[in-house]
Motif scaffolding. Structure first.
Motif, mmCIF file in Angstrom:
data_model
loop_
_atom_site.group_PDB
_atom_site.id
_atom_site.type_symbol
_atom_site.label_atom_id
_atom_site.label_comp_id
_atom_site.label_asym_id
_atom_site.label_seq_id
_atom_site.Cartn_x
_atom_site.Cartn_y
_atom_site.Cartn_z
ATOM 1 N N UNK A 224 86.795 167.409 34.188
ATOM 2 C CA UNK A 224 88.205 167.064 34.421
ATOM 3 C C UNK A 224 88.471 166.902 35.915
ATOM 4 N N UNK A 225 87.916 167.784 36.704
ATOM 5 C CA UNK A 225 88.123 167.715 38.146
ATOM 6 C C UNK A 225 87.534 166.435 38.725
ATOM 7 N N UNK A 226 86.333 166.066 38.290
ATOM 8 C CA UNK A 226 85.730 164.814 38.755
ATOM 9 C C UNK A 226 86.560 163.610 38.306
ATOM 10 N N UNK A 227 87.055 163.672 37.059
ATOM 11 C CA UNK A 227 87.897 162.593 36.561
ATOM 12 C C UNK A 227 89.189 162.470 37.336
ATOM 13 N N UNK A 228 89.732 163.594 37.782
ATOM 14 C CA UNK A 228 90.966 163.573 38.569
ATOM 15 C C UNK A 228 90.745 162.840 39.890
ATOM 16 N N UNK A 229 89.642 163.151 40.558
ATOM 17 C CA UNK A 229 89.330 162.467 41.815
ATOM 18 C C UNK A 229 89.100 160.977 41.571
ATOM 19 N N UNK A 230 88.362 160.657 40.519
ATOM 20 C CA UNK A 230 88.077 159.255 40.198
ATOM 21 C C UNK A 230 89.357 158.480 39.909
ATOM 22 N N UNK A 231 90.276 159.065 39.134
ATOM 23 C CA UNK A 231 91.533 158.403 38.833
ATOM 24 C C UNK A 231 92.383 158.230 40.088
ATOM 25 N N UNK A 232 92.338 159.214 40.971
ATOM 26 C CA UNK A 232 93.083 159.090 42.213
ATOM 27 C C UNK A 232 92.580 157.951 43.083
ATOM 28 N N UNK A 233 91.263 157.799 43.116
ATOM 29 C CA UNK A 233 90.678 156.700 43.893
ATOM 30 C C UNK A 233 91.051 155.357 43.277
ATOM 31 N N UNK A 234 91.076 155.273 41.931
ATOM 32 C CA UNK A 234 91.515 154.045 41.271
ATOM 33 C C UNK A 234 92.973 153.733 41.610
ATOM 34 N N UNK A 235 93.812 154.779 41.621
ATOM 35 C CA UNK A 235 95.229 154.574 41.925
ATOM 36 C C UNK A 235 95.446 154.136 43.361
ATOM 37 N N UNK A 236 94.525 154.494 44.252
ATOM 38 C CA UNK A 236 94.641 154.117 45.656
ATOM 39 C C UNK A 236 93.789 152.898 45.997
ATOM 40 N N UNK A 237 93.118 152.330 45.009
ATOM 41 C CA UNK A 237 92.165 151.264 45.306
ATOM 42 C C UNK A 237 92.406 149.979 44.558
ATOM 43 N N UNK A 238 91.299 149.391 44.102
ATOM 44 C CA UNK A 238 91.325 148.020 43.605
ATOM 45 C C UNK A 238 92.086 147.886 42.294
ATOM 46 N N UNK A 239 92.086 148.908 41.432
ATOM 47 C CA UNK A 239 92.778 148.796 40.155
ATOM 48 C C UNK A 239 94.280 148.608 40.368
ATOM 49 N N UNK A 240 94.867 149.450 41.200
ATOM 50 C CA UNK A 240 96.303 149.338 41.465
ATOM 51 C C UNK A 240 96.617 148.024 42.168
ATOM 52 N N UNK A 241 95.780 147.638 43.125
ATOM 53 C CA UNK A 241 95.985 146.370 43.833
ATOM 54 C C UNK A 241 95.983 145.195 42.866
ATOM 55 N N UNK A 242 94.997 145.143 41.976
ATOM 56 C CA UNK A 242 94.866 144.012 41.052
ATOM 57 C C UNK A 242 96.053 143.939 40.103
ATOM 58 N N UNK A 243 96.439 145.080 39.535
ATOM 59 C CA UNK A 243 97.550 145.085 38.591
ATOM 60 C C UNK A 243 98.842 144.627 39.253
ATOM 61 N N UNK A 244 99.125 145.115 40.443
ATOM 62 C CA UNK A 244 100.354 144.726 41.140
ATOM 63 C C UNK A 244 100.305 143.263 41.541
ATOM 64 N N UNK A 245 99.166 142.810 42.057
ATOM 65 C CA UNK A 245 99.037 141.432 42.521
ATOM 66 C C UNK A 245 99.202 140.431 41.376
ATOM 67 N N UNK A 246 98.657 140.757 40.206
ATOM 68 C CA UNK A 246 98.699 139.829 39.075
ATOM 69 C C UNK A 246 100.031 139.897 38.337
ATOM 70 N N UNK A 247 100.550 141.099 38.132
ATOM 71 C CA UNK A 247 101.701 141.255 37.255
ATOM 72 C C UNK A 247 103.034 140.970 37.935
ATOM 73 N N UNK A 248 103.197 141.377 39.176
ATOM 74 C CA UNK A 248 104.511 141.295 39.814
ATOM 75 C C UNK A 248 104.610 140.069 40.700
ATOM 76 N N UNK A 249 105.831 139.613 40.882
ATOM 77 C CA UNK A 249 106.083 138.412 41.680
ATOM 78 C C UNK A 249 106.486 138.811 43.094
ATOM 79 N N UNK A 250 106.353 137.836 44.006
ATOM 80 C CA UNK A 250 106.788 138.078 45.371
ATOM 81 C C UNK A 250 105.877 139.030 46.110
ATOM 82 N N UNK A 251 106.330 139.509 47.248
ATOM 83 C CA UNK A 251 105.518 140.416 48.078
ATOM 84 C C UNK A 251 105.560 141.840 47.564
ATOM 85 N N UNK A 252 104.850 142.088 46.487
ATOM 86 C CA UNK A 252 104.831 143.435 45.934
ATOM 87 C C UNK A 252 106.039 143.731 45.081
#
Length: 307
Positions: A224-252
């Protein structure tokens, strides 16, 4: 003999360590260096500006908005995703009713459910974001159409166009796309826990909830602890960037309501041609990521349990 052994080990380590230094450490060093320049990213010419970029970053309202959104993601995403994954995995492995010859078993059809939960992992995050973008469409999207069909038209909304809802819609997509991975991961961990532990607890009158908090969670804590760190890195990295860039309009999103630090780094570097300032924001993102990992590892530290 000992000297020859260490030389043999060093011979195996020198190549991977050199590759790690060139492709991982050196880009970090370069980023920190360029954060003190006014480099555009397009020209080989640049000038050292000292801490001007850092002063600009601390006075940048968009940076603070992006940081706030990234911190919100890094706090909520792991909590919700891992909580759901633990619940589903527990039900699939331990939460079923007593059957003939087995006091502890998962729900019926657990193998099918594991495949169903894991299915989003097969899809690219870009495809997932596009599918949900259509679902959230205010005029022809599945969500508003369903609400209208069941007589709940008053709940219809411009989901991705509402500054108060857009980021949470993105969060739902990230949870849906990642929870299946942790369901399978936690299921594998739970399958290795001896059934005797659960059977003994149930014979003593413990409930399913008690067995989860007294047996399952302590024995899965490292995972669970390793998964928590991994999820945090996803939230601060490419997964969050891709979802926001594709789904939302305008500058963020509307009024930067979904802007996150990785997206702001990308926009500053490639849209505004301020690569030097973008690397400064990237350094800030690196600090936030390292602080998050350090806090999780420190707060989650406990004595290792073995069985």
């Amino acid at each position: 003999m000992q000297h020859g052994k260490y030389r043999f080990i060093a011979g195996f380590l020198v190549v991977p360590l050199a590759l790690y230094a060139v492709f991982v450490i050196w880009p970090f060093v370069q980023s920190i260096y360029y954060s003190f320049t006014d480099w555009t990213g397009l020209s080989p010419d640049f000038e050292m500006v000292g801490f001007d970029n850092y002063s600009k970053m601390l006075q940048d309202d968009i940076f603070w908005k992006s940081l706030q959104h990234s911190v919100l993601l890094v706090l909520l995403l792991p909590l919700v995703t891992l909580g759901l994954a633990l619940f589903f995995a527990f039900m699939l492995n331990v939460g079923g009713r007593r059957r003939k010859g087995a006091a502890v078993t998962g729900v019926r059809g657990s193998s099918f459910y594991k495949i169903a939960y894991f299915f989003p992992q097969v899809l690219s995050i870009v495809i997932v974001a596009l599918l949900f973008q259509f679902a959230f469409n205010p005029t022809s999207g599945m969500l508003n159409s369903t609400l209208k069909a069941i007589g709940a038209g008053s709940l219809q909304s411009d989901w991705l166009g509402d500054p108060d809802l857009a980021l949470y819609c993105v969060m739902v997509v990230l949870i849906w796309s990642t929870v299946g991975f942790f369901v399978v991961l936690f299921s594998a961990g739970m399958a290795s826990i001896p059934k005797d532990f659960y059977e003994a607890a149930l014979l003593d009158g413990a409930s399913r909830i008690t067995t989860f908090f007294r047996i399952t969670l302590p024995l899965l804590w490292d995972t669970v602890q390793s998964g928590w760190v991994y999820m945090g890195i996803l939230a601060l990295g490419v997964e969050a960037f891709t979802a926001v860039q594709v789904m939302t309009v305008g500058p963020g999103g509307p009024d930067y309501s979904t802007s996150v630090l990785p997206l702001y780094v990308y926009q500053t570097a490639f849209r505004d041609a301020q690569a030097g300032y973008a690397t400064t924001i990237g350094v800030g993102l690196l600090i936030v990521t390292m602080l998050f990992a350090a806090v999780v590892m420190r707060l989650g530290r406990r004595e290792r349990l073995e069985f």
